[in-house]
Write a protein that holds these residues in place. Structure first.
Motif, PDB file in Angstrom:
ATOM      1  N   THR A  71       0.804  -1.111  -0.174  1.00 27.51           N
ATOM      2  CA  THR A  71      -0.041   0.085   0.209  1.00 27.51           C
ATOM      3  C   THR A  71       0.919   1.363  -0.033  1.00 27.51           C
ATOM      4  O   THR A  71       2.038   1.247   0.407  1.00 27.51           O
ATOM      5  CB  THR A  71      -0.992   0.163   1.158  1.00 27.51           C
ATOM      6  OG1 THR A  71      -0.134   0.253   2.349  1.00 27.51           O
ATOM      7  CG2 THR A  71      -1.814  -1.309   1.218  1.00 27.51           C
ATOM      8  N   TRP A 103       0.270   5.991  -0.396  1.00 24.85           N
ATOM      9  CA  TRP A 103      -0.302   6.836  -0.667  1.00 24.85           C
ATOM     10  C   TRP A 103       0.247   8.242   0.158  1.00 24.85           C
ATOM     11  O   TRP A 103       0.934   8.167   0.911  1.00 24.85           O
ATOM     12  CB  TRP A 103      -1.922   6.795  -0.254  1.00 24.85           C
ATOM     13  CG  TRP A 103      -2.122   6.844   1.234  1.00 24.85           C
ATOM     14  CD1 TRP A 103      -2.422   8.194   2.016  1.00 24.85           C
ATOM     15  CD2 TRP A 103      -2.186   5.696   2.096  1.00 24.85           C
ATOM     16  NE1 TRP A 103      -2.771   7.765   3.295  1.00 24.85           N
ATOM     17  CE2 TRP A 103      -2.443   6.618   3.427  1.00 24.85           C
ATOM     18  CE3 TRP A 103      -2.130   4.492   1.963  1.00 24.85           C
ATOM     19  CZ2 TRP A 103      -2.474   5.531   4.553  1.00 24.85           C
ATOM     20  CZ3 TRP A 103      -2.146   3.598   3.095  1.00 24.85           C
ATOM     21  CH2 TRP A 103      -2.542   4.377   4.325  1.00 24.85           C
ATOM     22  N   LYS A 108      -0.175  12.133   1.462  1.00 27.06           N
ATOM     23  CA  LYS A 108      -1.008  13.222   2.214  1.00 27.06           C
ATOM     24  C   LYS A 108      -0.484  14.380   2.714  1.00 27.06           C
ATOM     25  O   LYS A 108       0.877  14.250   3.168  1.00 27.06           O
ATOM     26  CB  LYS A 108      -1.659  12.425   3.457  1.00 27.06           C
ATOM     27  CG  LYS A 108      -2.756  13.227   4.175  1.00 27.06           C
ATOM     28  CD  LYS A 108      -3.302  12.569   5.408  1.00 27.06           C
ATOM     29  CE  LYS A 108      -4.318  13.326   6.090  1.00 27.06           C
ATOM     30  NZ  LYS A 108      -5.123  12.592   7.339  1.00 27.06           N
ATOM     31  N   TYR A 145       2.552   7.436   3.555  1.00 26.58           N
ATOM     32  CA  TYR A 145       2.089   6.337   4.128  1.00 26.58           C
ATOM     33  C   TYR A 145       2.217   4.880   3.309  1.00 26.58           C
ATOM     34  O   TYR A 145       1.622   4.959   2.114  1.00 26.58           O
ATOM     35  CB  TYR A 145       0.830   6.404   4.697  1.00 26.58           C
ATOM     36  CG  TYR A 145       0.574   7.625   5.554  1.00 26.58           C
ATOM     37  CD1 TYR A 145       0.847   7.465   6.889  1.00 26.58           C
ATOM     38  CD2 TYR A 145       0.180   8.831   4.996  1.00 26.58           C
ATOM     39  CE1 TYR A 145       0.680   8.695   7.669  1.00 26.58           C
ATOM     40  CE2 TYR A 145       0.034   9.944   5.762  1.00 26.58           C
ATOM     41  CZ  TYR A 145       0.057   9.797   7.285  1.00 26.58           C
ATOM     42  OH  TYR A 145       0.120  10.967   7.942  1.00 26.58           O
ATOM     43  N   LYS A 198      -4.622   2.488  -4.622  1.00 28.99           N
ATOM     44  CA  LYS A 198      -3.523   2.754  -3.438  1.00 28.99           C
ATOM     45  C   LYS A 198      -2.912   1.489  -2.861  1.00 28.99           C
ATOM     46  O   LYS A 198      -2.132   1.625  -1.843  1.00 28.99           O
ATOM     47  CB  LYS A 198      -4.187   3.435  -2.282  1.00 28.99           C
ATOM     48  CG  LYS A 198      -4.909   4.718  -2.566  1.00 28.99           C
ATOM     49  CD  LYS A 198      -4.002   6.099  -3.193  1.00 28.99           C
ATOM     50  CE  LYS A 198      -4.809   7.045  -3.606  1.00 28.99           C
ATOM     51  NZ  LYS A 198      -3.582   8.033  -4.184  1.00 28.99           N
ATOM     52  N   THR A 232     -10.098  -0.381   2.108  1.00 28.18           N
ATOM     53  CA  THR A 232      -9.585   0.260   3.246  1.00 28.18           C
ATOM     54  C   THR A 232      -7.936  -0.192   3.219  1.00 28.18           C
ATOM     55  O   THR A 232      -7.620  -1.273   3.153  1.00 28.18           O
ATOM     56  CB  THR A 232     -10.114   0.170   4.591  1.00 28.18           C
ATOM     57  OG1 THR A 232     -11.511   0.439   4.461  1.00 28.18           O
ATOM     58  CG2 THR A 232      -9.237   0.774   5.658  1.00 28.18           C
ATOM     59  N   SER A 269       3.877   6.052   8.392  1.00 28.62           N
ATOM     60  CA  SER A 269       4.183   7.060   7.848  1.00 28.62           C
ATOM     61  C   SER A 269       5.886   7.138   7.579  1.00 28.62           C
ATOM     62  O   SER A 269       6.486   6.176   8.469  1.00 28.62           O
ATOM     63  CB  SER A 269       3.982   8.427   8.980  1.00 28.62           C
ATOM     64  OG  SER A 269       4.924   9.382   8.739  1.00 28.62           O
ATOM     65  N   HIS A 289      -1.788   4.005   9.949  1.00 28.11           N
ATOM     66  CA  HIS A 289      -3.073   4.846   9.455  1.00 28.11           C
ATOM     67  C   HIS A 289      -3.810   4.252   8.091  1.00 28.11           C
ATOM     68  O   HIS A 289      -3.072   3.400   7.785  1.00 28.11           O
ATOM     69  CB  HIS A 289      -2.423   6.231   8.567  1.00 28.11           C
ATOM     70  CG  HIS A 289      -1.589   6.985   9.838  1.00 28.11           C
ATOM     71  ND1 HIS A 289      -2.046   8.107  10.166  1.00 28.11           N
ATOM     72  CD2 HIS A 289      -0.300   7.020  10.598  1.00 28.11           C
ATOM     73  CE1 HIS A 289      -1.375   8.821  11.101  1.00 28.11           C
ATOM     74  NE2 HIS A 289      -0.363   7.922  11.381  1.00 28.11           N
ATOM     75  N   PHE A 290      -5.025   4.685   8.190  1.00 30.66           N
ATOM     76  CA  PHE A 290      -5.853   3.989   7.132  1.00 30.66           C
ATOM     77  C   PHE A 290      -6.263   5.053   6.072  1.00 30.66           C
ATOM     78  O   PHE A 290      -6.695   6.312   6.419  1.00 30.66           O
ATOM     79  CB  PHE A 290      -7.066   3.334   7.985  1.00 30.66           C
ATOM     80  CG  PHE A 290      -6.720   2.562   8.830  1.00 30.66           C
ATOM     81  CD1 PHE A 290      -6.378   1.107   8.520  1.00 30.66           C
ATOM     82  CD2 PHE A 290      -6.422   2.705  10.416  1.00 30.66           C
ATOM     83  CE1 PHE A 290      -5.747   0.286   9.577  1.00 30.66           C
ATOM     84  CE2 PHE A 290      -5.938   1.801  11.251  1.00 30.66           C
ATOM     85  CZ  PHE A 290      -5.542   0.473  10.742  1.00 30.66           C
ATOM     86  N   HIS A 291      -6.647   4.638   4.978  1.00 27.88           N
ATOM     87  CA  HIS A 291      -7.283   5.300   3.791  1.00 27.88           C
ATOM     88  C   HIS A 291      -8.172   4.534   2.851  1.00 27.88           C
ATOM     89  O   HIS A 291      -7.711   3.386   2.806  1.00 27.88           O
ATOM     90  CB  HIS A 291      -6.084   5.683   2.882  1.00 27.88           C
ATOM     91  CG  HIS A 291      -6.495   6.698   1.926  1.00 27.88           C
ATOM     92  ND1 HIS A 291      -6.808   7.895   1.980  1.00 27.88           N
ATOM     93  CD2 HIS A 291      -6.627   6.348   0.385  1.00 27.88           C
ATOM     94  CE1 HIS A 291      -7.204   8.244   0.774  1.00 27.88           C
ATOM     95  NE2 HIS A 291      -7.196   7.418  -0.211  1.00 27.88           N
ATOM     96  N   THR A 292      -9.367   4.999   2.963  1.00 32.95           N
ATOM     97  CA  THR A 292     -10.168   4.377   2.214  1.00 32.95           C
ATOM     98  C   THR A 292     -10.696   4.854   0.764  1.00 32.95           C
ATOM     99  O   THR A 292     -10.832   6.031   0.510  1.00 32.95           O
ATOM    100  CB  THR A 292     -11.614   4.357   2.996  1.00 32.95           C
ATOM    101  OG1 THR A 292     -11.385   3.496   4.184  1.00 32.95           O
ATOM    102  CG2 THR A 292     -12.730   3.679   2.214  1.00 32.95           C
ATOM    103  N   LYS A 293     -10.702   4.055  -0.332  1.00 32.75           N
ATOM    104  CA  LYS A 293     -10.991   4.284  -1.587  1.00 32.75           C
ATOM    105  C   LYS A 293     -12.342   3.547  -2.215  1.00 32.75           C
ATOM    106  O   LYS A 293     -12.497   2.645  -1.660  1.00 32.75           O
ATOM    107  CB  LYS A 293      -9.957   4.178  -2.619  1.00 32.75           C
ATOM    108  CG  LYS A 293      -8.650   4.779  -2.539  1.00 32.75           C
ATOM    109  CD  LYS A 293      -8.965   6.171  -2.831  1.00 32.75           C
ATOM    110  CE  LYS A 293      -9.257   6.396  -4.417  1.00 32.75           C
ATOM    111  NZ  LYS A 293      -9.271   7.804  -4.768  1.00 32.75           N
TER     112      LYS A 293
END
Length: 545
Positions: free
Chosen positions: A202, A204, A206, A216, A265, A373, A378, A388-392
């Motif tokens: 993963t 991405w 920010k 991240y 991602k 998700t 970092s 940390h989490f990121h949702t597409k």
């Protein structure tokens, strides 16, 4: 002639001293041995004929043959040894030797002070010299967990991730091209290797409050096995014969490996690689991706055959929130035949909208929503170390016909992967002025269809109570048509480029997509419903619903 060894002393690897007296004694001994050897073949030791002007050999004025050969052979030989040692162990090359401690087999004893001079000298070539101390500590921890630690720079480059260790990757490339470390390439062998690799990744970016990008990322491996197909086990260089050859190899895949997945991602990717290792040249790699499917049986889901039935009551208001501005109410009822589906299966639904307000319904959307998700860590030095989490989101429009075929999509959960998780929802959205009504319910996507019977929806009721399973209908339909075999279809999201940043010498697919199990309901006579239409990805604007 027997030649005795010279006495050589090294002072901090930058100066070489040869004791003159010892060297003079050695030259006298060598000359005496040479005279004895010449007498055995009746050759007299003499000085070559001298003349006023010589161009083919030395013309120094000697007193004896011993002095002549000392000046002509001994001293030039000593100068050549000294210059070679000085060039081999200069300050620059001694610095490179210190940087060799970054090789995984020796990095545990390395300190930043030992390589600081190297980092300072090449600071303009390094991506981020200031983060080198923390990167070294992380590299030591990574190498400590390696089962097989490379002992050469070439081997270290293969296991050093350019993204996770940008500075160390550049340093290893620099010292790999220096003369003091080139001997390891001379010893490398030409061989063919076959490898099976599977990893999840993963990544991405920010923006933080200082408007700097924070990356991240996370990575995990599911399989990484290499088999030598041709070459000597001792490491000696061998020449491959000319012609066409086939080297079959295989590996056992684990039952707990996650399903293949390609997202915006992150991904779970499997490939088979053939690597040709060649001395003094870049390794040539040929990569072929393949799909791994971890079956998810819908019959193991407790609510698989349970229908979805519910209603939403929404007050419709105007611009103000006071009671005088209330303009009525709206009731939305929805019925879906069951909860668990497989790609290719029709999703049968009925819904009704009872608008008792003065506002007209502007828009009605019924979509299937995929939420992916991604977990990552970092890249900042002072980060907490917590994920940390990121949702597409990805949406599929369902409101075209009363039934829709589900396209080839990955199963729910993505079991076996710890950094990516997938779930699905159906969403009904009725836009009525400033107070829209929204219904949301989870659905289950598997790879093996249910085998029981489900109930088809009945016409919607007109009362205000919520629908129950008894309101769904009385007609039973088989969930999976008998004798319908699974096939495979390319993922509905399309093909992706598998080329990575460090794949300059890798031949791979530039466009590829995983294939998932797909059941073609339209090719069976057991299904008696309406002819469904195909679900396709909706525009990105639907992801905000």
């Amino acid at each position: 002639m027997k030649i005795k060894s010279l006495h050589v002393e090294f002072d901090h690897q930058d100066r070489v001293y040869l004791v003159g007296v010892h060297f003079k004694v050695l030259l006298n001994e060598w000359f005496a041995e040479t005279e004895e050897l010449a007498k055995t073949v009746a050759v007299e030791t003499s000085i070559p004929r001298r003349c006023g002007r010589k161009t083919q050999r030395e013309n120094c004025p000697p007193d004896t043959p011993e002095i002549y050969y000392r000046r002509v052979i001994g001293i030039p030989y000593l100068d050549d040894v000294l210059s070679g040692m000085e060039a081999r162990f200069s300050r620059l090359t001694s610095t490179a030797i210190q940087a060799l401690k970054l090789v995984p087999a020796f990095v545990q004893s390395a300190t930043f002070d030992e390589i600081k001079h190297f980092v300072d000298f090449y600071h303009t070539d390094l991506p981020s010299p200031s983060t080198m101390p923390s990167e070294l500590r992380l590299w030591q921890k990574t190498c400590e967990s390696m089962l097989s630690k490379p002992e050469t720079v070439a081997g270290a480059l293969k296991v050093c991730c350019k993204t996770d260790f940008p500075n160390i990757s550049v340093i290893l490339k620099i010292i790999a091209t220096m003369g003091v470390t080139s001997c390891e390439c001379e010893r490398s062998n030409s061989d063919y290797c076959g490898a099976h690799k599977g990893k999840g990744r993963t990544s991405w970016d920010k923006d933080d409050l200082s408007h700097d990008d924070i990356n991240y990322s996370a990575k995990e491996y599911y399989i990484d096995e290499t088999v030598k197909l041709y070459g000597e086990e001792t490491g000696e260089s061998v020449k491959h014969p000319q012609g066409d050859f086939s080297y079959p190899f295989s590996v056992q895949l684990g039952a707990d490996m996650p399903c293949s997945y390609e997202g915006k991602k992150g991904y779970v990717r499997y490939c088979c690689e053939a690597v040709i290792t060649r001395p003094w040249k870049f390794d040539e790699t040929f990569r072929e991706p393949f799909t791994v499917i971890r079956h998810l049986d819908c019959n193991e889901f407790a609510d698989a055959l349970n229908p979805i039935a519910d209603s939403v009551d929404q007050k419709v208001e105007g611009l103000c929130c006071c009671k005088c501005s209330e303009e009525g109410s709206m009731t939305v009822k929805i019925q879906i035949n069951k909860t668990a589906f497989v790609p290719g299966e029709p999703l049968i639904y009925e819904f009704s909208v009872d608008n008792r307000s003065q506002n007209c319904d502007k828009k009605i959307d019924f979509i299937l929503r995929q939420n992916a998700t991604f977990a990552g860590y970092s890249d900042r030095m002072l980060s907490s170390g917590k994920p940390h989490f990121h949702t597409k989101k990805a949406s599929f429009k369902l409101f075209n016909e009363k039934q829709q075929y589900l396209e080839a999509i990955p199963p729910t959960g993505l079991a076996g992967c710890n950094i990516i998780e997938i779930d699905y929802n159906v969403i009904l959205f009725v836009d009525n002025s400033f107070t829209p009504a929204k219904f949301k319910a989870p659905v289950f996507i598997g790879t093996i269809p249910t085998t029981g019977d489900y109930q088809t929806p009945a016409p919607p009721t007109t009362d205000d109570k919520a629908l129950s399973s008894n309101d769904i209908g009385l007609s039973l339909q088989p969930s999976a048509p008998q004798g319908l075999p699974p096939s495979y279809a390319e993922c509905v999201f399309g093909k992706v480029d598998l080329k990575e940043d460090d794949d300059k010498h890798t031949t791979s697919h530039t466009n590829w997509a995983p294939a998932y199990t797909y059941y073609d309901w339209s090719k069976t006579t057991n299904y008696g419903g309406l002819t469904p239409s195909t679900v396709t990805p909706a525009a990105d604007s639907y992801n905000h619903i």
